[in-house]
Design a protein around this motif. Structure first.
Motif, PDB file in Angstrom:
ATOM      1  N   GLY A  41       1.027  -0.882   0.051  1.00  0.00           N
ATOM      2  CA  GLY A  41       0.293   0.212   0.634  1.00  0.00           C
ATOM      3  C   GLY A  41       0.971   1.193  -0.108  1.00  0.00           C
ATOM      4  N   LYS A  42       1.741   1.193   0.626  1.00  0.00           N
ATOM      5  CA  LYS A  42       2.157   2.236   0.721  1.00  0.00           C
ATOM      6  C   LYS A  42       3.382   2.512  -1.418  1.00  0.00           C
ATOM      7  CE  LYS A  42       4.599   2.272   4.781  1.00  0.00           C
ATOM      8  NZ  LYS A  42       6.195   2.436   5.950  1.00  0.00           N
ATOM      9  N   ILE A  43       3.696   2.012  -2.207  1.00  0.00           N
ATOM     10  CA  ILE A  43       3.640   1.902  -3.190  1.00  0.00           C
ATOM     11  C   ILE A  43       2.429   2.895  -4.026  1.00  0.00           C
ATOM     12  CG2 ILE A  43       4.846   1.128  -5.239  1.00  0.00           C
ATOM     13  CD1 ILE A  43       5.828  -1.482  -3.980  1.00  0.00           C
ATOM     14  N   GLU A  44       1.438   2.223  -3.571  1.00  0.00           N
ATOM     15  CA  GLU A  44       0.140   2.978  -4.343  1.00  0.00           C
ATOM     16  C   GLU A  44      -0.179   4.161  -3.081  1.00  0.00           C
ATOM     17  OE1 GLU A  44      -4.626   2.341  -4.897  1.00  0.00           O
ATOM     18  OE2 GLU A  44      -3.102   0.264  -4.261  1.00  0.00           O
ATOM     19  N   ARG A  45      -0.052   4.234  -2.437  1.00  0.00           N
ATOM     20  CA  ARG A  45       0.695   5.802  -2.141  1.00  0.00           C
ATOM     21  C   ARG A  45       1.059   6.785  -2.250  1.00  0.00           C
ATOM     22  NH1 ARG A  45      -4.427   8.346   0.258  1.00  0.00           N
ATOM     23  NH2 ARG A  45      -5.088   6.486   2.067  1.00  0.00           N
ATOM     24  N   VAL A  46       2.058   6.447  -2.845  1.00  0.00           N
ATOM     25  CA  VAL A  46       3.716   7.025  -3.290  1.00  0.00           C
ATOM     26  C   VAL A  46       3.496   7.711  -4.526  1.00  0.00           C
ATOM     27  CG1 VAL A  46       5.583   7.089  -3.634  1.00  0.00           C
ATOM     28  CG2 VAL A  46       5.349   6.716  -1.975  1.00  0.00           C
ATOM     29  N   GLU A  47       3.176   6.703  -5.436  1.00  0.00           N
ATOM     30  CA  GLU A  47       2.445   6.352  -6.640  1.00  0.00           C
ATOM     31  C   GLU A  47       0.758   7.925  -6.685  1.00  0.00           C
ATOM     32  OE1 GLU A  47       1.503   3.172  -7.989  1.00  0.00           O
ATOM     33  OE2 GLU A  47       3.876   2.331  -8.973  1.00  0.00           O
ATOM     34  N   ALA A  48       0.095   7.611  -6.020  1.00  0.00           N
ATOM     35  CA  ALA A  48      -0.788   8.776  -5.923  1.00  0.00           C
ATOM     36  C   ALA A  48      -0.328  10.200  -5.631  1.00  0.00           C
ATOM     37  CB  ALA A  48      -1.563   8.449  -5.138  1.00  0.00           C
ATOM     38  N   TRP A  49       0.333  10.299  -4.953  1.00  0.00           N
ATOM     39  CA  TRP A  49       0.982  11.619  -4.022  1.00  0.00           C
ATOM     40  C   TRP A  49       2.307  12.028  -5.013  1.00  0.00           C
ATOM     41  CZ3 TRP A  49       6.596  11.247  -2.264  1.00  0.00           C
ATOM     42  CH2 TRP A  49       6.765  12.796  -2.286  1.00  0.00           C
ATOM     43  N   LEU A  50       2.756  11.150  -5.537  1.00  0.00           N
ATOM     44  CA  LEU A  50       3.101  11.838  -6.751  1.00  0.00           C
ATOM     45  C   LEU A  50       2.877  12.327  -8.276  1.00  0.00           C
ATOM     46  CD1 LEU A  50       6.363   8.957  -7.209  1.00  0.00           C
ATOM     47  CD2 LEU A  50       6.447  11.473  -6.565  1.00  0.00           C
ATOM     48  N   GLU A  51       1.953  11.577  -8.425  1.00  0.00           N
ATOM     49  CA  GLU A  51       1.096  12.029  -9.654  1.00  0.00           C
ATOM     50  C   GLU A  51       0.596  13.433  -9.199  1.00  0.00           C
ATOM     51  OE1 GLU A  51      -2.597  10.725 -12.038  1.00  0.00           O
ATOM     52  OE2 GLU A  51      -1.881   8.707 -10.662  1.00  0.00           O
ATOM     53  N   SER A  52      -0.359  13.522  -8.050  1.00  0.00           N
ATOM     54  CA  SER A  52      -0.609  14.558  -7.348  1.00  0.00           C
ATOM     55  C   SER A  52       0.325  16.158  -7.902  1.00  0.00           C
ATOM     56  CB  SER A  52      -1.442  14.902  -6.171  1.00  0.00           C
ATOM     57  OG  SER A  52       0.175  14.978  -5.134  1.00  0.00           O
ATOM     58  N   LEU A  53       1.985  15.449  -7.936  1.00  0.00           N
ATOM     59  CA  LEU A  53       2.755  16.562  -8.000  1.00  0.00           C
ATOM     60  C   LEU A  53       3.329  16.994  -9.514  1.00  0.00           C
ATOM     61  CD1 LEU A  53       4.998  16.473  -5.741  1.00  0.00           C
ATOM     62  CD2 LEU A  53       3.471  17.866  -5.049  1.00  0.00           C
ATOM     63  N   GLY A  54       2.555  15.351 -10.423  1.00  0.00           N
ATOM     64  CA  GLY A  54       2.804  15.786 -11.665  1.00  0.00           C
ATOM     65  C   GLY A  54       3.709  15.455 -11.697  1.00  0.00           C
ATOM     66  N   LEU A  55       4.592  13.919 -11.554  1.00  0.00           N
ATOM     67  CA  LEU A  55       6.127  13.134 -11.340  1.00  0.00           C
ATOM     68  C   LEU A  55       5.616  12.106 -11.440  1.00  0.00           C
ATOM     69  CD1 LEU A  55       7.896  15.683  -9.088  1.00  0.00           C
ATOM     70  CD2 LEU A  55       7.883  15.381 -11.152  1.00  0.00           C
ATOM     71  N   CYS A  56       6.466  11.409 -11.826  1.00  0.00           N
ATOM     72  CA  CYS A  56       6.163   9.631 -11.798  1.00  0.00           C
ATOM     73  C   CYS A  56       7.600   9.397 -11.210  1.00  0.00           C
ATOM     74  CB  CYS A  56       5.316   9.186 -12.738  1.00  0.00           C
ATOM     75  SG  CYS A  56       7.349   9.637 -14.424  1.00  0.00           S
ATOM     76  N   TRP A  57       7.290   7.813 -10.667  1.00  0.00           N
ATOM     77  CA  TRP A  57       8.839   6.739 -10.666  1.00  0.00           C
ATOM     78  C   TRP A  57      10.310   7.565 -11.755  1.00  0.00           C
ATOM     79  CZ3 TRP A  57       9.952   5.380  -6.007  1.00  0.00           C
ATOM     80  CH2 TRP A  57       8.871   4.842  -5.098  1.00  0.00           C
ATOM     81  N   GLU A  58      10.211   7.951 -12.814  1.00  0.00           N
ATOM     82  CA  GLU A  58      10.472   8.127 -14.075  1.00  0.00           C
ATOM     83  C   GLU A  58      11.469   9.369 -14.290  1.00  0.00           C
ATOM     84  OE1 GLU A  58       7.730   6.191 -14.116  1.00  0.00           O
ATOM     85  OE2 GLU A  58       9.014   4.804 -14.329  1.00  0.00           O
ATOM     86  N   SER A  59      10.291  10.503 -12.659  1.00  0.00           N
ATOM     87  CA  SER A  59      10.695  12.069 -13.399  1.00  0.00           C
ATOM     88  C   SER A  59      12.639  12.250 -12.629  1.00  0.00           C
ATOM     89  CB  SER A  59      10.020  12.494 -12.336  1.00  0.00           C
ATOM     90  OG  SER A  59       8.725  12.327 -12.450  1.00  0.00           O
ATOM     91  N   PHE A  60      12.813  10.966 -11.498  1.00  0.00           N
ATOM     92  CA  PHE A  60      14.065  11.125 -10.964  1.00  0.00           C
ATOM     93  C   PHE A  60      14.857  10.115 -11.284  1.00  0.00           C
ATOM     94  CE2 PHE A  60      10.002  11.154  -8.295  1.00  0.00           C
ATOM     95  CZ  PHE A  60      10.202  12.687  -7.782  1.00  0.00           C
ATOM     96  N   GLU A  61      15.874  10.514 -10.858  1.00  0.00           N
ATOM     97  CA  GLU A  61      17.519   9.717 -11.903  1.00  0.00           C
ATOM     98  C   GLU A  61      17.529   8.939 -10.310  1.00  0.00           C
ATOM     99  OE1 GLU A  61      21.620  11.489 -13.022  1.00  0.00           O
ATOM    100  OE2 GLU A  61      20.199  12.914 -14.390  1.00  0.00           O
ATOM    101  N   LYS A  62      17.756   9.518  -9.232  1.00  0.00           N
ATOM    102  CA  LYS A  62      17.703   8.546  -8.062  1.00  0.00           C
ATOM    103  C   LYS A  62      16.276   8.687  -7.635  1.00  0.00           C
ATOM    104  CE  LYS A  62      21.236   8.129  -4.249  1.00  0.00           C
ATOM    105  NZ  LYS A  62      22.329   8.356  -3.485  1.00  0.00           N
TER     106      LYS A  62
END
Length: 220
Positions: free
Chosen positions: A155-176
């Protein structure tokens, strides 16, 4: 731009805020010691063993919020923060948070502990983002139930992904992307990032981190 995620309990804190909140309410006489203390310890033991039923635990943990006004809860929480939490905020954890914030990374706490308990703690660390289990509210009062999926295990992954999406971001937005945690319960999210760091880990996580070649550090 880097993403830095921290587990809270037994990672940034040298202790468990969820467990301590219930103990604090018991000490205040808000919760009956005979009824609640053994259950609080049992849930904590289940968490450490990886056998916790998160919905059963949330029913236990969130119901007291529904019995009191927000003003009363906030007053108790201020005392709880000052007497129980600040002593668990180690110099090492505060220095690590400061280092990441000053680097320009996006920094968040990601915790299964509910946002009423953890919001003020995130602010005390100076961390601008919190991804946590959310207690449901109606008309400004807590209902005693969670809203949406708990930030626990996968559930942490799902919550983090929803939060990142709210910022207009995703995992691929980050080098690290980094996640610091002490617990084997966090292996799903640790396997998701490209820089998992075990912090004062439990035996299961330590063995896994060693096998995978992950960094193992102490903030104590």
């Amino acid at each position: 731009m880097d993403l830095v995620l921290f587990d809270l309990d037994n990672t940034l804190l040298a202790g468990d805020s969820d467990f301590e909140w219930a103990q604090f309410l018991i000490t205040k006489g808000v919760l009956d010691r005979e009824v609640y203390e053994a259950r609080n310890q049992a849930f904590y033991d289940q968490y450490k063993a990886g056998t916790l039923d998160i919905f059963e635990f949330l029913d236990f943990q969130l119901k007291p919020l529904a019995r009191h006004s927000r003003a009363q809860l906030d007053a108790w929480h201020q005392e709880f923060l000052d007497t129980r939490i600040r002593p668990m905020m180690t110099p090492q954890s505060q220095a690590l948070v400061k280092e990441h914030l000053e680097s320009g990374a996006i920094v968040a706490i990601v915790t299964a502990t509910n946002s009423f308990v953890t919001g003020p703690i995130a602010r005390a660390f100076g961390i601008p983002h919190l991804v946590a289990t959310v207690p449901a509210q109606e008309n400004g009062a807590f209902t005693g139930k969670p809203r949406g999926i708990p930030a626990f295990k996968a559930g942490k992954i799902e919550r983090v992904e929803a939060w990142l999406e709210s910022l207009g971001l995703c995992w691929e937005s980050f080098e690290k992307s980094s996640f610091y945690s002490d617990s084997h319960n966090d292996l799903p999210l640790m396997n998701k990032v490209n820089n998992p760091v075990a912090v004062d880990p439990d035996d299961t996580l330590r063995a896994h981190a060693t096998a995978q070649g992950w960094p193992v550090i102490s903030l104590r």
